[in-house]
Design a protein around this motif. Structure first.
Motif, short mmCIF file in Angstrom:
data_model
loop_
_atom_site.label_atom_id
_atom_site.label_comp_id
_atom_site.label_asym_id
_atom_site.label_seq_id
_atom_site.Cartn_x
_atom_site.Cartn_y
_atom_site.Cartn_z
N LEU A 59 0.82 -1.21 0.00
CA LEU A 59 0.00 0.00 0.00
C LEU A 59 0.85 1.26 0.00
N ARG A 60 1.98 1.23 0.71
CA ARG A 60 2.83 2.42 0.78
C ARG A 60 3.63 2.63 -0.50
N CYS A 61 3.81 1.56 -1.27
CA CYS A 61 4.59 1.68 -2.51
C CYS A 61 3.72 2.01 -3.72
N LEU A 62 2.42 2.16 -3.50
CA LEU A 62 1.56 2.56 -4.61
C LEU A 62 1.98 3.94 -5.12
N ALA A 63 1.87 4.14 -6.41
CA ALA A 63 2.25 5.44 -6.98
C ALA A 63 1.44 6.56 -6.36
N LEU A 111 -3.94 4.95 -1.47
CA LEU A 111 -5.26 4.38 -1.73
C LEU A 111 -6.36 5.43 -1.63
N MET A 112 -6.19 6.39 -0.72
CA MET A 112 -7.23 7.41 -0.53
C MET A 112 -6.94 8.68 -1.34
N THR A 113 -6.01 8.60 -2.26
CA THR A 113 -5.68 9.57 -3.31
C THR A 113 -5.11 10.89 -2.79
N TYR A 114 -4.26 11.48 -3.62
CA TYR A 114 -3.73 12.82 -3.32
C TYR A 114 -4.83 13.87 -3.47
N ARG A 115 -5.73 13.63 -4.43
CA ARG A 115 -6.76 14.63 -4.74
C ARG A 115 -7.66 14.92 -3.55
N THR A 148 -0.14 4.86 5.92
CA THR A 148 -0.12 3.90 4.82
C THR A 148 -1.20 4.19 3.79
N LEU A 149 -2.41 4.51 4.27
CA LEU A 149 -3.53 4.75 3.37
C LEU A 149 -3.57 6.19 2.87
N MET A 150 -2.98 7.10 3.64
CA MET A 150 -2.98 8.52 3.28
C MET A 150 -1.57 9.06 3.40
N ARG A 151 -1.18 9.88 2.47
CA ARG A 151 0.09 10.61 2.61
C ARG A 151 0.02 11.85 1.72
N SER A 152 0.70 12.87 2.19
CA SER A 152 0.70 14.13 1.45
C SER A 152 1.64 14.03 0.25
N GLN A 153 1.31 14.78 -0.78
CA GLN A 153 2.17 14.79 -1.97
C GLN A 153 3.46 15.55 -1.69
N GLU A 154 3.43 16.46 -0.69
CA GLU A 154 4.62 17.22 -0.33
C GLU A 154 5.31 16.56 0.86
N GLU A 155 6.65 16.48 0.81
CA GLU A 155 7.42 15.95 1.93
C GLU A 155 7.97 17.11 2.74
N THR A 156 7.15 17.61 3.67
CA THR A 156 7.54 18.73 4.52
C THR A 156 7.19 18.40 5.96
N VAL A 157 7.82 19.15 6.89
CA VAL A 157 7.51 18.95 8.31
C VAL A 157 6.04 19.28 8.57
#
Length: 586
Positions: free
Chosen positions: A419-423, A426-430, A497-506
């Motif tokens: 799930l974490r390696c998905l491009a 799962l719950m989308t960036y949008r 795992t299911l959600m992550r931001s498109q930006e890698e910031t603090v």
């Protein structure tokens, strides 16, 4: 508004704005340190001055009443709100206890004074030591940098190489000190939310036993104590999860190229040295510069971490300066209206970045980091994908995993890794920001309704996978007394795992706690949020805001209504109320 997040990438820019934000954290840290000292002083007074017990407790209580937590970010979780409110709850309880004044305070030093002193010395003290090191390395680095940039390009190549090596070493030491200080000062700000409250909680719990009506008071306090311990544990779990992500981000930033383009509102920004004419010759002055490629606006602020004059220029062209045409290195010229500005970058790679931003010819090197995967988990993933690639005639519908070969930890790690390696998560960036905003609401019912609505905006395949996963996690949570996997713990595990931001910031990392809450809502409200509803009986609407439907009708967007016994639902394009006991979820 809480404290601003400090980005590790800003440590490389070392901009005035970064210094201002860092100063906000330092002021808050000093305020906290002073408050701890005062709290310890009040506690000691409470222990030693039995004759003045009433006055001491009242002062201590007032201190708690006045103190306000400041958390990083623009919103707080329910746990953080309850933790912040806990001081006021403690204050009210102390006033109740003070009315009795019949028992002595014992063991207060071990449960209250020592932990606070330990936090102040080990955590705040470490942050202050980090500041001393940071200030020392700042002064040392910029002093060496001034000398380095004053070297003539006509010096021997060996001397220039030696100087380059020395400045790179000093720059790395300065960056390390800055990164470590930023990491530590934010860590202390986060730690105080639970390491501050836990000693007070233990002190209060012990205090009850030494009063005549201690048992009754402790009995009344017990539900709140359990809720607060739950809040503290949730906050600690969120802290550990967030801390790991932030630490990984810091490592990635540290291993990146020293001169790189940090995320921000400008196409390029940073310190540059600008040649200025003076009566007795020319001098190079340090300016903080920004460039916006779309408008071609170039700004220069002549400042030493202070507010100063700003020049706004309209860029016409940018030309790299040949080394044999000037006795300085890393130079380039920019042409603006009616004049040409001579500029010196901090290094060759820094000049390349500025040249690229201004449509120059210098290329930018990029770095890529690829993390490793545990070998056993990797073997499981390989087996699964091989199974999926078999022809339909040879591959069974489902793949059986031998429990003797694959233990639960490996299977769980494989699922999380997949799930974490998905491009895209799962719950989308949008929908990421929409989910986060939904759970920041103070209205619990609105949170469930908003998350429900957003789930049904997911792509169909994503929603199907989410249904399967959340259904399983819901079952796991019902056995939490044996497996210890409470809804909160599952949220901490599967939120990032299911959600992550498109930006890698603090700042994005600080929203991990809200990602966890989204997953908690999905698990706790699985029947309402993810399942679909079907009519058990037919119904004829009696009012315009109700729906008429036949038996067997399928409803979408079903969620609780503000009216008890009714649900809000959509049927054949119309939204209205349906009786809760007329439908079943499946």
């Amino acid at each position: 508004m809480g404290l601003p997040a400090l980005e590790f990438s800003d440590s490389f820019l070392d901009s005035p704005d970064f210094r201002e934000r860092l100063k906000c954290h330092e002021i808050e840290l000093d305020r906290t340190n002073k408050f701890i000292k005062e709290l310890i002083k009040d506690g000691n007074m409470l222990i030693s001055a039995l004759k003045n017990l009433s006055a001491a407790v009242q002062k201590f209580s007032q201190s708690l009443q006045d103190f306000q937590f400041e958390c990083i970010g623009d919103a707080e979780t329910d746990d953080e709100i309850n933790i912040a409110q806990s001081f006021k709850e403690f204050s009210q309880l102390l006033n109740t206890v003070e009315e009795e004044r019949r028992r002595l305070i014992q063991n207060a030093d071990d449960v209250l004074i020592t932990p606070l002193e330990k936090f102040r010395k080990e955590q705040i003290g470490a942050a202050k030591e980090g500041k001393k090191k940071f200030d020392k390395e700042t002064e040392k680095y910029y002093t060496v940098l001034e000398k380095h940039l004053s070297l003539s390009s006509r010096k021997k190549e060996s001397l220039l190489q030696e100087a380059d090596t020395q400045i790179n070493k000093e720059r790395q030491i300065f960056y390390d000190a800055s990164l470590e200080y930023v990491f530590k000062i934010q860590e202390v700000q986060e730690r105080k939310k639970f390491e501050f409250v836990e000693p007070l909680l233990a002190f209060l719990q012990g205090l009850f036993t030494f009063y005549h009506e201690g048992y009754e008071l402790a009995h009344e306090f017990d539900p709140y104590k359990q809720q607060l311990q739950f809040n503290l544990q949730n906050t600690r779990n969120n802290f550990e999860s967030t801390r790991q992500e932030v630490e990984n981000l810091m490592r990635r930033i540290r291993s990146a190229e020293q001169d790189f383009k940090a995320p921000g509102q400008w196409t390029m920004e940073g310190f540059l040295y600008v040649q200025e004419k003076r009566p007795l010759g020319c001098t190079w002055s340090r300016h903080y510069c920004t460039y916006e490629k779309g408008t071609k606006m170039f700004t220069m602020s002549n400042s030493e971490f202070k507010s100063g004059g700003k020049q706004v220029l309209n860029l016409k062209s940018c030309i790299r300066r040949r080394t044999d045409s000037i006795d300085k290195r890393f130079c380039f010229d920019i042409e603006v209206v009616e004049r040409c500005v001579h500029i010196m970058a901090l290094s060759e790679s820094n000049r390349r970045l500025w040249m690229e931003a201004m449509d120059g010819k210098e290329p930018v090197r990029a770095t890529t980091q690829i993390g490793g995967v545990n070998s056993k988990v990797q073997r499981l993933m390989t087996s699964v994908f091989v199974h999926l690639t078999l022809p339909a005639a040879k591959a069974p519908a489902d793949m059986d995993l031998d429990p003797d070969t694959w233990d639960n930890k490996t299977i769980t790690s494989g699922l999380k890794n997949y799930l974490r390696c998905l491009a895209e998560p799962l719950m989308t960036y949008r929908l990421h920001k929409d989910f986060i905003m939904a759970v920041k609401s103070d209205d619990q019912n609105y949170r469930v309704c908003a998350v429900h609505a957003l789930v049904h905006k997911l792509p169909e395949k994503n929603k199907e996978m989410l249904d399967i996963l959340i259904k399983h996690l819901h079952v796991v949570s019902t056995h939490s007394q044996k497996n210890l996997m409470t809804v909160s713990n599952l949220g901490v595990i599967f939120g990032p795992t299911l959600m992550r931001s498109q930006e890698e910031t603090v700042a994005a990392m600080m929203n991990i706690k809200f990602q966890n809450i989204v997953v908690e809502i999905l698990i706790e409200n699985y029947d309402k949020v993810i399942k679909e509803a079907k009519a058990l009986f037919s119904c004829q609407a009696e009012h315009s805001h109700e729906l008429s439907f036949p038996q067997g009708a399928h409803f979408s967007n079903v969620y609780p209504s503000v009216e008890p016994g009714w649900l809000q639902a959509t049927y054949e394009g119309k939204t209205g109320l349906i009786p809760e006991n007329y439908v079943a979820f499946f």
